[in-house]
Design a protein around this motif. Structure first.
Motif, mmCIF file in Angstrom:
data_model
loop_
_atom_site.group_PDB
_atom_site.id
_atom_site.type_symbol
_atom_site.label_atom_id
_atom_site.label_comp_id
_atom_site.label_asym_id
_atom_site.label_seq_id
_atom_site.Cartn_x
_atom_site.Cartn_y
_atom_site.Cartn_z
ATOM 1 N N CYS A 171 79.117 57.307 68.675
ATOM 2 C CA CYS A 171 80.479 57.836 68.689
ATOM 3 C C CYS A 171 81.045 57.751 70.117
ATOM 4 O O CYS A 171 80.300 57.621 71.075
ATOM 5 C CB CYS A 171 80.496 59.300 68.239
ATOM 6 S SG CYS A 171 79.857 59.524 66.591
ATOM 7 N N CYS A 183 80.269 64.633 73.131
ATOM 8 C CA CYS A 183 80.358 63.839 71.915
ATOM 9 C C CYS A 183 80.487 64.823 70.754
ATOM 10 O O CYS A 183 79.585 65.622 70.505
ATOM 11 C CB CYS A 183 79.117 62.965 71.737
ATOM 12 S SG CYS A 183 79.180 62.026 70.215
ATOM 13 N N CYS A 238 80.472 64.303 67.640
ATOM 14 C CA CYS A 238 79.727 64.009 66.412
ATOM 15 C C CYS A 238 78.534 64.943 66.231
ATOM 16 O O CYS A 238 78.393 65.574 65.201
ATOM 17 C CB CYS A 238 79.258 62.569 66.411
ATOM 18 S SG CYS A 238 80.575 61.433 66.017
ATOM 19 N N TRP A 274 83.487 53.986 61.455
ATOM 20 C CA TRP A 274 82.522 54.843 62.147
ATOM 21 C C TRP A 274 81.276 55.076 61.318
ATOM 22 O O TRP A 274 80.189 55.266 61.871
ATOM 23 C CB TRP A 274 83.192 56.138 62.595
ATOM 24 C CG TRP A 274 84.135 55.829 63.709
ATOM 25 C CD1 TRP A 274 85.492 55.713 63.630
ATOM 26 C CD2 TRP A 274 83.779 55.486 65.052
ATOM 27 N NE1 TRP A 274 86.007 55.340 64.843
ATOM 28 C CE2 TRP A 274 84.990 55.199 65.743
ATOM 29 C CE3 TRP A 274 82.582 55.403 65.744
ATOM 30 C CZ2 TRP A 274 85.011 54.828 67.076
ATOM 31 C CZ3 TRP A 274 82.613 55.044 67.085
ATOM 32 C CH2 TRP A 274 83.813 54.760 67.732
ATOM 33 N N THR A 331 86.774 58.346 67.764
ATOM 34 C CA THR A 331 85.802 58.734 66.753
ATOM 35 C C THR A 331 86.341 59.947 65.987
ATOM 36 O O THR A 331 86.794 60.904 66.610
ATOM 37 C CB THR A 331 84.477 59.122 67.419
ATOM 38 O OG1 THR A 331 84.099 58.080 68.299
ATOM 39 C CG2 THR A 331 83.399 59.321 66.390
#
Lengths: 242, 487
Positions: free
Chosen positions: A190, A204, A206, B156, B281
């Protein structure tokens, strides 16, 4: 299920010998001679034996492979040689079909890119593409650099000093104010965002990996620091990545 | 299973054909006069439903390929064009996208059916393994297909999945680049995923033929798990199984249509309506619902075991979760096939189904989500009062942030009163997060196959298994005829 041959009796079937094929449903449908069907098992046995006897032959050179029934014959050798050549041929044909999926020449041709760092104001970062991947170029403030240097000796998962983080591909030291790192989290790829996390660097979202101002992994699941792509300064502030 | 053929060619043409290509005989013996156990319940109709699903996906997919453009610049727009401009494109695209979910729903019921009634046991091991291969091919096909609309989740999702390979030491990164055809998910990746997405359903089709072939060699299992012994145990496939299948298919299609027409996006992710952006993202990447349990297993491993990193460990367990199914016929040691006669195994089975569902839930949540915590966060501060006396003050909150906020407020009060704050200690409560929950569930998932089934088969006392299917049905009818006697 395959019952086509139930109409032709064995006596008027020109192929004959089908009766001997046993009751296996598949075999009943296939016009193969029993002798041929039996062959693979025998072949395998001979192959196994020939392996053993070739070892034995070294011990007693007098033994002749051509004589006894259980010994490998010239025909067995031809079988093995043909099979081996066939395998090489299959591999040779398969390789182009496998390798075509590797990065193509035009993709590889994009593997170097140039950028003038003077465009990035202090305290800002830009994202450029290198090999189709986003790359962060951050013009760090003196405070960010100091924060990174201060932690050089801290315990880290992937220990690196701040100087190591701005080193050029040719081993020459880079410029501390310009940090060049790939913008993909080393966990699952990501793009981290700057300004998150408790180390003043990237977060991040994610899976919660936190990077500091030198993009070193400080907490979270990522195994490595953000990767520094190979780059060199071609002149002044112009950098060539790749 | 298939005895001597009962096919009698009627017309002259059929006789002519039968001597040259006995395809009519094959159909007759496989789907008309094929003997099916007479105690089959509605769980045995999912083979027909799955066949329908496969045909639906292939037909709608071929149509979509006529309008779809596999290019990073055009893919997203071409899918929108199918939905808005192509005549009936909205319908066909919706059937294809919803169809994937329906396919997996049916295959999961089909697999749990096989698990409960012991359909994987001898002599049906290979039948079961071919089924696992079909399931694996379905997962890969679904993943490839999900990338094609080139939305944010497509991009993604593909990035995260191809990144799995980097967990493999040494060869991982070269394999990842080989799969992507570059250094990131890009046009070469999209075009090859499209090509493979078109190919794999035909591979599945071939595997299905092997699956049905193996089924017709061993014969169907049945709810009592007793092998067919004679003709009294069976009924002909047509009309009995055919009609039962059609009833089931009718209900299934009804539900399918409800999703297609009224809830076409209910099973998808809204982020896939945002075109793919390699720079941004989405905050929360999740796969489609049918892969969530595996995603939960992958993320459950957040610790490294010796040389195996957390990333690799998660990957190995995720692959192992499917791999263990291949070994299942040899892991279950019980001689009794159907769990109808295994009271203990039945309880563990029900827990297993619940665990699979819970894994699916966990896979959709943020791994840091707190499910339960023992108490609130507490920050205790010490201060020296104006007269030199020590005093303490406390800030508490459900989260650390809330506790800090409360603490700062208390601190301000203390300072206002003239005291000097000295030090503070934070008490962190025990938190049960989604990750820990996933770990427990993953543990049960593997324990079910590797410990419970092997041990239970040797230890449990099974119920009395009827000798034949006919007797099982006879006993059921007798009980139904005299219900008062038992009460």
């Amino acid at each position: 299920m395959i019952k086509g041959e139930t109409h032709g009796t064995a006596s008027n079937d020109p192929r004959g010998g089908l009766k001997d094929c046993g009751d296996a449903p598949l075999a009943r449908g296939l016009p193969i001679f029993p002798a041929l069907r039996a062959k693979p098992a025998v072949k395998l046995r001979i192959l196994v034996k020939s392996w053993g006897s070739s070892v034995a032959n070294h011990a007693s050179p007098a033994a002749n492979a051509e004589t006894a029934g259980d010994e490998p014959t010239r025909r067995d050798f031809i079988y093995v040689a043909t099979g081996a050549m066939g395998a090489v041929g299959v591999a040779a044909v398969a390789w182009p079909f496998i390798d075509q999926m590797s990065p193509a020449a035009d993709t590889l041709a994009l593997s170097a890119t140039e950028y003038d760092l003077a465009q990035v104001p202090e305290g800002q970062q830009v994202v450029i593409f290198w090999r189709g991947k986003p790359v962060f170029i951050r013009h760090r403030t003196p405070a960010e650099i100091a924060a990174a240097k201060k932690d050089d000796a801290a315990s880290m998962r992937d220990p690196q000093t701040d100087a190591d983080r701005v080193i050029q591909a040719n081993g020459q030291p880079g410029k501390a104010e310009y940090l060049v790192v790939e913008a993909s989290c080393t966990h699952f790829g990501c793009v981290p965002t700057f300004g998150g996390g408790s180390f003043g660097g990237w977060l991040c979202a994610c899976h919660g990996s936190v990077y500091d101002t030198a993009a070193r992994i400080r907490s979270g699941p990522a195994p490595q620091n953000l990767i520094v792509p190979p780059y060199t300064y071609t002149s002044g502030t112009v950098v060539k990545i790749g | 299973m298939s005895g001597p053929s009962t096919y009698v060619p009627k017309s002259g043409f059929e006789q002519w054909l039968d001597k040259r290509l006995p395809v009519m005989r094959l159909m007759h013996d496989s789907f008309i006069d094929y003997p099916t156990p007479r105690n089959l319940n509605y769980f045995w109709t999912f083979g027909a439903i799955l066949t329908l699903c496969l045909i639906t996906q292939v037909v709608t997919g071929i149509v979509l390929a006529m309008h779809y453009t596999a290019s990073v610049d055009l893919a997203f727009d071409s899918v929108q064009r199918i939905k808005r401009d192509v005549p009936f494109g909205w319908l066909i695209q919706s059937i294809h996208a919803t169809g994937a979910s329906m396919f997996f729903l049916a295959v999961y019921i089909h697999m749990f059916r096989g698990l409960y009634y012991g359909s994987y046991k001898a002599p049906r091991e290979l039948l079961w393994i071919i089924g696992v291969a079909i399931y694996l091919a379905m997962i890969i096909t679904a993943f490839l297909g999900y990338v094609l609309p080139w939305g944010q989740m497509s991009f993604w999702g593909a990035t995260v999945i191809t990144n799995f390979f980097t967990a493999v030491p040494i060869v991982g990164t070269p394999i990842q680049q080989w799969l992507m055809g570059g250094f990131a998910i890009d046009n070469p990746t999209l075009t090859r995923f499209f090509s493979l997405h078109y190919l794999l359903p035909f591979v599945i089709f071939g595997l299905v033929i092997l699956h049905v072939w193996a089924l017709h060699v061993t014969g169907q299992n049945n709810p009592d798990g007793v092998e067919v012994k004679d003709k009294a145990d069976t009924v002909p496939f047509t009309p009995y199984a055919t009609v039962k299948d059609l009833v089931s298919v009718a209900f299934f299609v009804l539900m399918f249509a409800a999703f297609v027409f009224f809830l076409p996006d209910a099973l998808g992710h809204p982020d896939n309506y945002i075109p793919a952006d390699p720079l941004k993202t989405p905050p929360h990447i999740v796969p489609e619902w049918y892969l969530l349990p595996f995603y939960a297993i992958l993320r459950a491993i957040d610790f490294s075991i010796g040389p195996i990193s957390a990333k690799l460990g998660g990957l190995l367990l995720m692959v192992g979760a499917i791999g263990v199914l291949v070994a299942l016929p040899w892991l279950d040691t019980s001689k009794v096939r159907s769990m109808r006669y295994r009271p203990l195994a039945r309880i563990f089975f029900v827990i297993f189904v619940v665990v699979c569902g819970a894994l699916g839930w966990a896979g959709g949540q943020s791994p840091d989500k707190v499910i339960w915590q023992s108490s609130s966060f507490r920050i205790e501060g010490q201060a020296t009062g104006p007269g030199g006396a020590a005093q303490t003050y406390v800030g508490a909150g459900v989260t650390l942030e809330a506790a800090e906020k409360a603490f700062e407020k208390e601190k301000a009060k203390v300072v206002a009163a003239g005291a000097a704050p000295q030090s503070s200690t934070v008490t962190t409560p025990f938190q049960f997060k989604v990750t820990q929950f996933s770990q427990l569930l993953t543990l049960y998932y593997f324990a079910f196959f590797l410990l419970i089934l092997p041990i239970l088969g040797l230890r449990e006392t099974p119920g009395r298994v009827p000798e034949t299917i006919a007797k099982a049905i006879g006993a059921k009818h007798a009980a139904a005829a005299a219900p008062d006697r038992e009460a």
